[in-house]
Scaffold this motif. Sequence first.
Motif, PDB file in Angstrom:
ATOM      1  N   GLN A  27      -5.046  14.777 -18.872  1.00 54.78           N
ATOM      2  CA  GLN A  27      -4.025  15.217 -17.929  1.00 54.78           C
ATOM      3  C   GLN A  27      -3.159  14.049 -17.472  1.00 54.78           C
ATOM      4  O   GLN A  27      -3.561  12.891 -17.556  1.00 54.78           O
ATOM      5  N   CYS A  28      -1.962  14.384 -16.978  1.00 49.90           N
ATOM      6  CA  CYS A  28      -1.094  13.381 -16.368  1.00 49.90           C
ATOM      7  C   CYS A  28      -0.761  13.837 -14.955  1.00 49.90           C
ATOM      8  O   CYS A  28      -0.812  15.030 -14.635  1.00 49.90           O
ATOM      9  N   THR A  29      -0.418  12.893 -14.112  1.00 47.47           N
ATOM     10  CA  THR A  29      -0.104  13.196 -12.719  1.00 47.47           C
ATOM     11  C   THR A  29       0.928  12.212 -12.200  1.00 47.47           C
ATOM     12  O   THR A  29       1.038  11.082 -12.686  1.00 47.47           O
ATOM     13  N   SER A  30       1.707  12.662 -11.217  1.00 44.05           N
ATOM     14  CA  SER A  30       2.697  11.795 -10.599  1.00 44.05           C
ATOM     15  C   SER A  30       3.173  12.459  -9.304  1.00 44.05           C
ATOM     16  O   SER A  30       2.807  13.600  -9.010  1.00 44.05           O
ATOM     17  N   ALA A  31       3.986  11.742  -8.548  1.00 40.25           N
ATOM     18  CA  ALA A  31       4.571  12.269  -7.317  1.00 40.25           C
ATOM     19  C   ALA A  31       6.008  11.792  -7.207  1.00 40.25           C
ATOM     20  O   ALA A  31       6.320  10.649  -7.546  1.00 40.25           O
ATOM     21  N   LEU A  32       6.882  12.665  -6.753  1.00 39.64           N
ATOM     22  CA  LEU A  32       8.293  12.337  -6.586  1.00 39.64           C
ATOM     23  C   LEU A  32       8.688  12.535  -5.132  1.00 39.64           C
ATOM     24  O   LEU A  32       8.140  13.401  -4.442  1.00 39.64           O
ATOM     25  N   VAL A  33       9.649  11.748  -4.680  1.00 40.81           N
ATOM     26  CA  VAL A  33      10.113  11.844  -3.297  1.00 40.81           C
ATOM     27  C   VAL A  33      11.607  12.147  -3.279  1.00 40.81           C
ATOM     28  O   VAL A  33      12.344  11.809  -4.202  1.00 40.81           O
ATOM     29  N   LYS A  34      12.028  12.842  -2.210  1.00 42.37           N
ATOM     30  CA  LYS A  34      13.441  13.156  -2.024  1.00 42.37           C
ATOM     31  C   LYS A  34      13.776  13.038  -0.545  1.00 42.37           C
ATOM     32  O   LYS A  34      13.106  13.647   0.300  1.00 42.37           O
ATOM     33  N   VAL A 163       6.516  18.262   3.545  1.00 39.91           N
ATOM     34  CA  VAL A 163       7.806  18.080   4.202  1.00 39.91           C
ATOM     35  C   VAL A 163       7.584  17.277   5.481  1.00 39.91           C
ATOM     36  O   VAL A 163       6.753  17.647   6.312  1.00 39.91           O
ATOM     37  N   HIS A 164       8.340  16.171   5.621  1.00 40.75           N
ATOM     38  CA  HIS A 164       8.122  15.252   6.739  1.00 40.75           C
ATOM     39  C   HIS A 164       9.451  14.916   7.418  1.00 40.75           C
ATOM     40  O   HIS A 164      10.417  14.550   6.734  1.00 40.75           O
ATOM     41  N   PRO A 165       9.522  15.003   8.753  1.00 41.57           N
ATOM     42  CA  PRO A 165      10.747  14.599   9.446  1.00 41.57           C
ATOM     43  C   PRO A 165      10.926  13.084   9.394  1.00 41.57           C
ATOM     44  O   PRO A 165       9.943  12.333   9.419  1.00 41.57           O
ATOM     45  N   GLU A 166      12.164  12.639   9.320  1.00 42.35           N
ATOM     46  CA  GLU A 166      12.471  11.216   9.319  1.00 42.35           C
ATOM     47  C   GLU A 166      13.901  11.032   9.818  1.00 42.35           C
ATOM     48  O   GLU A 166      14.586  12.001  10.131  1.00 42.35           O
ATOM     49  N   PHE A 167      14.334   9.782   9.903  1.00 41.03           N
ATOM     50  CA  PHE A 167      15.715   9.479  10.264  1.00 41.03           C
ATOM     51  C   PHE A 167      16.395   8.794   9.087  1.00 41.03           C
ATOM     52  O   PHE A 167      15.836   7.876   8.472  1.00 41.03           O
ATOM     53  N   ILE A 168      17.589   9.266   8.765  1.00 40.66           N
ATOM     54  CA  ILE A 168      18.389   8.705   7.685  1.00 40.66           C
ATOM     55  C   ILE A 168      19.727   8.272   8.269  1.00 40.66           C
ATOM     56  O   ILE A 168      20.467   9.107   8.799  1.00 40.66           O
ATOM     57  N   ASP A 169      20.020   6.997   8.203  1.00 37.94           N
ATOM     58  CA  ASP A 169      21.259   6.451   8.766  1.00 37.94           C
ATOM     59  C   ASP A 169      21.414   6.837  10.232  1.00 37.94           C
ATOM     60  O   ASP A 169      22.508   7.173  10.705  1.00 37.94           O
ATOM     61  N   GLY A 170      20.298   6.802  10.959  1.00 40.66           N
ATOM     62  CA  GLY A 170      20.333   7.096  12.377  1.00 40.66           C
ATOM     63  C   GLY A 170      20.367   8.565  12.736  1.00 40.66           C
ATOM     64  O   GLY A 170      20.425   8.914  13.921  1.00 40.66           O
ATOM     65  N   ARG A 171      20.316   9.443  11.760  1.00 40.89           N
ATOM     66  CA  ARG A 171      20.358  10.881  12.011  1.00 40.89           C
ATOM     67  C   ARG A 171      19.067  11.538  11.521  1.00 40.89           C
ATOM     68  O   ARG A 171      18.453  11.068  10.567  1.00 40.89           O
ATOM     69  N   PRO A 172      18.669  12.645  12.146  1.00 39.95           N
ATOM     70  CA  PRO A 172      17.464  13.337  11.687  1.00 39.95           C
ATOM     71  C   PRO A 172      17.604  13.799  10.247  1.00 39.95           C
ATOM     72  O   PRO A 172      18.640  14.336   9.849  1.00 39.95           O
ATOM     73  N   GLY A 173      16.581  13.556   9.473  1.00 41.38           N
ATOM     74  CA  GLY A 173      16.564  13.971   8.083  1.00 41.38           C
ATOM     75  C   GLY A 173      15.170  14.427   7.688  1.00 41.38           C
ATOM     76  O   GLY A 173      14.301  14.607   8.544  1.00 41.38           O
ATOM     77  N   THR A 174      14.970  14.598   6.409  1.00 43.90           N
ATOM     78  CA  THR A 174      13.696  15.129   5.921  1.00 43.90           C
ATOM     79  C   THR A 174      13.270  14.404   4.655  1.00 43.90           C
ATOM     80  O   THR A 174      14.077  14.203   3.744  1.00 43.90           O
ATOM     81  N   LEU A 175      12.005  14.037   4.617  1.00 47.71           N
ATOM     82  CA  LEU A 175      11.400  13.473   3.416  1.00 47.71           C
ATOM     83  C   LEU A 175      10.541  14.550   2.768  1.00 47.71           C
ATOM     84  O   LEU A 175       9.654  15.120   3.408  1.00 47.71           O
ATOM     85  N   VAL A 176      10.819  14.841   1.510  1.00 54.65           N
ATOM     86  CA  VAL A 176      10.038  15.817   0.751  1.00 54.65           C
ATOM     87  C   VAL A 176       9.322  15.087  -0.381  1.00 54.65           C
ATOM     88  O   VAL A 176       9.927  14.295  -1.104  1.00 54.65           O
ATOM     89  N   ILE A 177       8.033  15.349  -0.509  1.00 52.40           N
ATOM     90  CA  ILE A 177       7.234  14.757  -1.592  1.00 52.40           C
ATOM     91  C   ILE A 177       6.607  15.888  -2.393  1.00 52.40           C
ATOM     92  O   ILE A 177       6.026  16.810  -1.815  1.00 52.40           O
ATOM     93  N   GLU A 178       6.742  15.827  -3.690  1.00 51.14           N
ATOM     94  CA  GLU A 178       6.097  16.810  -4.567  1.00 51.14           C
ATOM     95  C   GLU A 178       5.288  16.067  -5.629  1.00 51.14           C
ATOM     96  O   GLU A 178       5.812  15.206  -6.334  1.00 51.14           O
ATOM     97  N   SER A 179       4.022  16.403  -5.717  1.00 50.26           N
ATOM     98  CA  SER A 179       3.142  15.807  -6.719  1.00 50.26           C
ATOM     99  C   SER A 179       2.580  16.901  -7.613  1.00 50.26           C
ATOM    100  O   SER A 179       2.594  18.088  -7.258  1.00 50.26           O
ATOM    101  N   PHE A 180       2.078  16.491  -8.764  1.00 53.14           N
ATOM    102  CA  PHE A 180       1.552  17.467  -9.719  1.00 53.14           C
ATOM    103  C   PHE A 180       0.477  16.845 -10.592  1.00 53.14           C
ATOM    104  O   PHE A 180       0.374  15.617 -10.711  1.00 53.14           O
TER     105      PHE A 180
END
Length: 227
Positions: A27-34, A163-180
Amino acid sequence: MNGSDAYSATEAQYVRRHHKHEPRENQCTSALVKHIKAPAHLVGVLTLFFCVKSVKFCSISADFALPLNGILSVSICFSPSFVVWSLVRRFDQPQRYKPFVSRCVMNGELGIGSVREVNVKSGLPATTSTERLELLDDEEHILGVQIVGGDHRLKNYSSIMTVHPEFIDGRPGTLVIESFVVDVPDGNTKDETCYFVKALIRCNLKSLADVSERMAVQDRVEPVNQF
């Protein structure tokens, strides 16, 4: 995880905490962030008569004022991560943001163990996929899905999205991580398999960002109901 993946300290912490896969030899596995940008003005006003029900499953701030007429006005500011999660959690409607899904049918109520039948658009080496909901955590914003059938080569495929809240350029944003994690098909290498799956996930995450950012601008938020 794939050795070529590099994460920030925060991303690595989330991956270690929530994205635990135990791949076998074949098997192979990895995780990506956005990182998803969203405006900070997601404010909705609710007017409730004499009774306030708690708002769950989202990050909120609220100001309460009880006037003499007994009407309680609640101003609720939804975080951008709630907008994104309102899309991600809809196991029964993946076509809302997944560009390769043309149709999805799920029988019964949304809950752990629910199974959906997905039709895939032309252009991919598949037409159908049968998928089961393994995890839906509205508190931690975690979605787990496993593929259990279909006319494709993604055997024993399992994914986790957070799904994780974060700040991007001083504004509220979202970090999404998907692994498989997925089996490596006969005739392919681990690198080839990971490359193909990661390309699909990148398209899905890009589309998720586009749709959720449009929703944020329009102040549209899907209701979240506990199953």
